[in-house]
Design an enzyme around this catalytic site. Structure first.
Site, mmCIF file in Angstrom:
data_model
loop_
_atom_site.group_PDB
_atom_site.id
_atom_site.type_symbol
_atom_site.label_atom_id
_atom_site.label_comp_id
_atom_site.label_asym_id
_atom_site.label_seq_id
_atom_site.Cartn_x
_atom_site.Cartn_y
_atom_site.Cartn_z
ATOM 1 N N ARG A 122 0.788 -1.426 0.122
ATOM 2 C CA ARG A 122 -0.061 0.060 -0.097
ATOM 3 C C ARG A 122 0.725 1.376 0.016
ATOM 4 O O ARG A 122 0.444 2.411 0.347
ATOM 5 C CB ARG A 122 -1.002 0.027 1.141
ATOM 6 C CG ARG A 122 -2.219 -1.093 0.924
ATOM 7 C CD ARG A 122 -3.140 -0.726 2.022
ATOM 8 N NE ARG A 122 -3.977 -1.928 1.950
ATOM 9 C CZ ARG A 122 -4.195 -3.025 2.599
ATOM 10 N NH1 ARG A 122 -3.329 -3.030 3.791
ATOM 11 N NH2 ARG A 122 -5.158 -3.865 2.548
ATOM 12 N N LYS A 144 3.855 11.658 -10.794
ATOM 13 C CA LYS A 144 2.953 10.953 -11.559
ATOM 14 C C LYS A 144 3.602 9.417 -11.695
ATOM 15 O O LYS A 144 4.930 9.237 -12.385
ATOM 16 C CB LYS A 144 2.717 11.578 -13.202
ATOM 17 C CG LYS A 144 1.741 12.431 -12.987
ATOM 18 C CD LYS A 144 1.376 13.113 -14.291
ATOM 19 C CE LYS A 144 0.247 14.194 -14.574
ATOM 20 N NZ LYS A 144 0.134 14.551 -16.026
ATOM 21 N N GLU A 186 11.320 18.867 -24.032
ATOM 22 C CA GLU A 186 10.331 19.175 -22.774
ATOM 23 C C GLU A 186 10.880 20.416 -22.151
ATOM 24 O O GLU A 186 10.190 21.339 -21.576
ATOM 25 C CB GLU A 186 10.591 18.098 -21.558
ATOM 26 C CG GLU A 186 9.990 16.489 -22.241
ATOM 27 C CD GLU A 186 8.110 16.562 -21.987
ATOM 28 O OE1 GLU A 186 7.815 17.575 -21.476
ATOM 29 O OE2 GLU A 186 7.636 15.530 -21.918
ATOM 30 N N LYS A 228 8.126 23.454 -13.235
ATOM 31 C CA LYS A 228 7.054 22.185 -12.913
ATOM 32 C C LYS A 228 7.041 22.147 -11.556
ATOM 33 O O LYS A 228 5.815 21.989 -10.985
ATOM 34 C CB LYS A 228 7.992 21.111 -13.404
ATOM 35 C CG LYS A 228 6.809 19.716 -13.170
ATOM 36 C CD LYS A 228 7.185 18.642 -13.951
ATOM 37 C CE LYS A 228 6.122 17.623 -13.854
ATOM 38 N NZ LYS A 228 6.503 16.101 -14.783
ATOM 39 N N GLU A 238 -3.738 17.351 -11.079
ATOM 40 C CA GLU A 238 -4.175 17.922 -12.470
ATOM 41 C C GLU A 238 -5.709 18.061 -12.205
ATOM 42 O O GLU A 238 -6.473 17.966 -13.385
ATOM 43 C CB GLU A 238 -3.924 16.976 -13.497
ATOM 44 C CG GLU A 238 -3.594 17.144 -14.810
ATOM 45 C CD GLU A 238 -3.109 16.478 -15.996
ATOM 46 O OE1 GLU A 238 -3.758 15.717 -16.526
ATOM 47 O OE2 GLU A 238 -1.577 16.201 -15.753
ATOM 48 N N ARG A 242 -2.226 22.097 -13.739
ATOM 49 C CA ARG A 242 -1.373 21.176 -13.849
ATOM 50 C C ARG A 242 -1.258 20.642 -15.525
ATOM 51 O O ARG A 242 -0.388 20.246 -15.903
ATOM 52 C CB ARG A 242 -1.222 20.237 -13.001
ATOM 53 C CG ARG A 242 -0.148 19.114 -13.272
ATOM 54 C CD ARG A 242 -0.005 18.166 -12.505
ATOM 55 N NE ARG A 242 1.274 17.218 -12.437
ATOM 56 C CZ ARG A 242 2.044 16.387 -11.506
ATOM 57 N NH1 ARG A 242 1.382 16.301 -10.412
ATOM 58 N NH2 ARG A 242 2.790 15.421 -12.258
ATOM 59 N N ASN A 246 0.928 19.626 -19.999
ATOM 60 C CA ASN A 246 0.832 18.611 -21.279
ATOM 61 C C ASN A 246 0.775 19.275 -22.623
ATOM 62 O O ASN A 246 0.122 18.711 -23.511
ATOM 63 C CB ASN A 246 -0.852 17.757 -21.064
ATOM 64 C CG ASN A 246 -0.455 16.834 -20.094
ATOM 65 O OD1 ASN A 246 0.281 16.016 -20.044
ATOM 66 N ND2 ASN A 246 -1.312 16.773 -18.969
ATOM 67 N N HIS A 249 1.040 17.149 -25.591
ATOM 68 C CA HIS A 249 1.050 15.825 -25.346
ATOM 69 C C HIS A 249 -0.065 14.938 -25.965
ATOM 70 O O HIS A 249 -0.193 13.949 -26.255
ATOM 71 C CB HIS A 249 1.004 15.636 -23.780
ATOM 72 C CG HIS A 249 2.449 15.704 -23.230
ATOM 73 N ND1 HIS A 249 3.124 16.949 -23.322
ATOM 74 C CD2 HIS A 249 3.427 14.804 -22.481
ATOM 75 C CE1 HIS A 249 4.481 16.543 -22.743
ATOM 76 N NE2 HIS A 249 4.303 15.434 -22.376
ATOM 77 N N HIS A 253 0.775 11.995 -27.731
ATOM 78 C CA HIS A 253 0.421 10.571 -27.395
ATOM 79 C C HIS A 253 -0.405 10.001 -28.485
ATOM 80 O O HIS A 253 -0.116 8.866 -28.673
ATOM 81 C CB HIS A 253 -0.428 10.557 -26.163
ATOM 82 C CG HIS A 253 0.597 10.971 -24.917
ATOM 83 N ND1 HIS A 253 -0.093 11.199 -23.659
ATOM 84 C CD2 HIS A 253 1.690 10.909 -24.725
ATOM 85 C CE1 HIS A 253 0.696 11.626 -22.872
ATOM 86 N NE2 HIS A 253 2.056 11.130 -23.371
ATOM 87 N N HIS A 268 9.424 9.883 -27.203
ATOM 88 C CA HIS A 268 8.525 10.638 -26.535
ATOM 89 C C HIS A 268 8.679 12.157 -26.842
ATOM 90 O O HIS A 268 7.889 12.847 -27.010
ATOM 91 C CB HIS A 268 8.519 10.250 -25.020
ATOM 92 C CG HIS A 268 7.465 10.974 -24.361
ATOM 93 N ND1 HIS A 268 6.014 10.837 -24.633
ATOM 94 C CD2 HIS A 268 7.514 11.807 -23.346
ATOM 95 C CE1 HIS A 268 5.324 11.982 -23.959
ATOM 96 N NE2 HIS A 268 6.385 12.319 -23.022
#
Length: 369
Positions: A122, A144, A186, A228, A238, A242, A246, A249, A253, A268
């Site tokens: 956990r 993330k 980035e 960031k 997000e 936030r 992206n 992205h 993606h 990427h």
């Protein structure tokens, strides 16, 4: 010079991002206060050969017991099968809740190791030691963690903040040129989002970083992390601002997915670069942004030898790309959400974007118009 950038806000425990040179030798010393038990260093086979011994030696010198767990390199390791194998090995090592995971590698390792740490008993602590530029400026900061599925990238995951991030600029010297440029995308993205002066520096004197200049790289990493961390501190999960991170992205993606996440075809960072170029051109098309802004973005990406046109990377169908975009995590009820721009340094979230307009735009892009 070593720079420490604090990350705090929301409900998560504050932590530090340490940026500098020669930090791999200091890893054990910096981790000693956190490592109440043992550590497992999760890395890929390539990074393990380059930096695994140095990481373990630094831990040992500080009295921290560590062992190495390797995964195959590449996006394919962000899978349920590899996640299960990693957690099984952690159980076989008889780790407990006082032990610490070290993610030594790029974004794939950081995402996979972070998710394994979040799920193990956990949740146990983990430390990010990013070894790629892309990971140092982006994926190692913010908590993330995720794996991919055949239906898309990063669709299964959770937020699990690291206890510490150690970004050693020296390890970037081992990166292939293409991977360094991929990370530079980035870096440019952070300027495009909210710091026009930073973008101008990156496009001028700072452009030496894309070719591996250590001083320029260090400054670029520090400023990217500052940007960031400030955004993450305001909006960890997000729910609002936030999402700006992206930029590029949603397009990127979708392009990656259509190419089967094949990094030999498109990395990427290259996908993000192309996505940023598309986002600015679409912003121009809908009248949100002036054409000269889009031209400046293209020029900076061209100078870094990053793609700016779909025709540079493959053959696509607009409808297929838009279908992928509709399945993006930011989409709501199948409606498109895009990060667009009013100008360089001023990005914004645009919800309920007309899918037909995006399709028509992409058809023109595919046709080279």
């Amino acid at each position: 010079m070593t720079t420490v950038v604090p990350v705090s806000g929301g409900d998560f425990r504050p932590y530090e991002v340490v940026v500098g040179r020669g930090l791999m030798a200091e890893l054990g010393e910096r981790m000693a206060p956190l490592a109440r038990g043992r550590t497992v260093v999760i890395t890929d086979e390539t990074v393990g050969r380059l930096h695994g011994a140095a990481a373990l030696a630094s831990l040992k010198a500080a009295g921290v017991h560590g062992r190495l767990l390797t995964v195959p390199p590449g996006e394919g390791s962000k899978s349920f099968a590899e996640l299960e194998r990693v957690i099984d090995r952690m159980l076989a090592f008889q780790l407990d809740r006082k032990d610490v995971v070290v993610a030594l590698g790029g974004g794939v390792v950081g995402d996979l190791a972070g998710l394994a740490a979040a799920l193990f008993m956990r949740g146990i602590d983990f430390v990010q030691v990013p070894t790629t530029l892309l990971a140092q400026v982006d994926s190692s900061v913010g908590g993330k963690t995720a794996i991919d599925t055949p239906r898309g990238k990063n669709l299964v995951g959770t937020f699990h903040q690291p206890r510490l991030v150690v970004a050693d600029i020296d390890v970037l010297a081992t990166l292939p040129e293409r991977q360094l440029r991929s990370g530079w995308a980035e870096v440019l993205k952070h300027g495009l989002i909210c710091d026009a002066d930073f973008f101008d520096w990156l496009s001028g004197e700072g452009a030496a970083g894309a070719a591996g200049d250590p001083g320029a790289l260090e400054r670029a990493v520090v400023r990217s992390v500052e940007i960031k961390s400030a955004i993450v501190g305001e909006d960890e999960k997000e729910a609002g601002r936030r999402a700006l991170l992206n930029l590029g992205h949603t397009f990127g993606h979708a392009i990656e997915a259509e190419l089967g996440f094949d990094e030999t075809k498109l990395t990427h960072g290259e996908a993000v670069a192309l996505g940023c170029a598309l986002a600015f051109r679409f912003s121009v098309e809908i009248g949100a942004c002036q054409p000269e802004e889009g031209a400046k973005v293209k020029a900076a990406l061209d100078a870094a030898v990053l793609p700016t046109r779909l025709t540079q990377v493959g053959a696509f169908r607009a409808a297929a790309l838009v279908k992928r975009m509709a399945g993006d995590k930011k989409a709501e009820g199948g409606r498109l959400t895009l990060i667009l721009a009013r100008r360089i340094g001023e990005a914004f979230v645009s919800k309920d974007v007309d899918a037909a307009a995006v399709t028509a735009f992409l058809e023109r892009e595919i046709a080279g118009r």
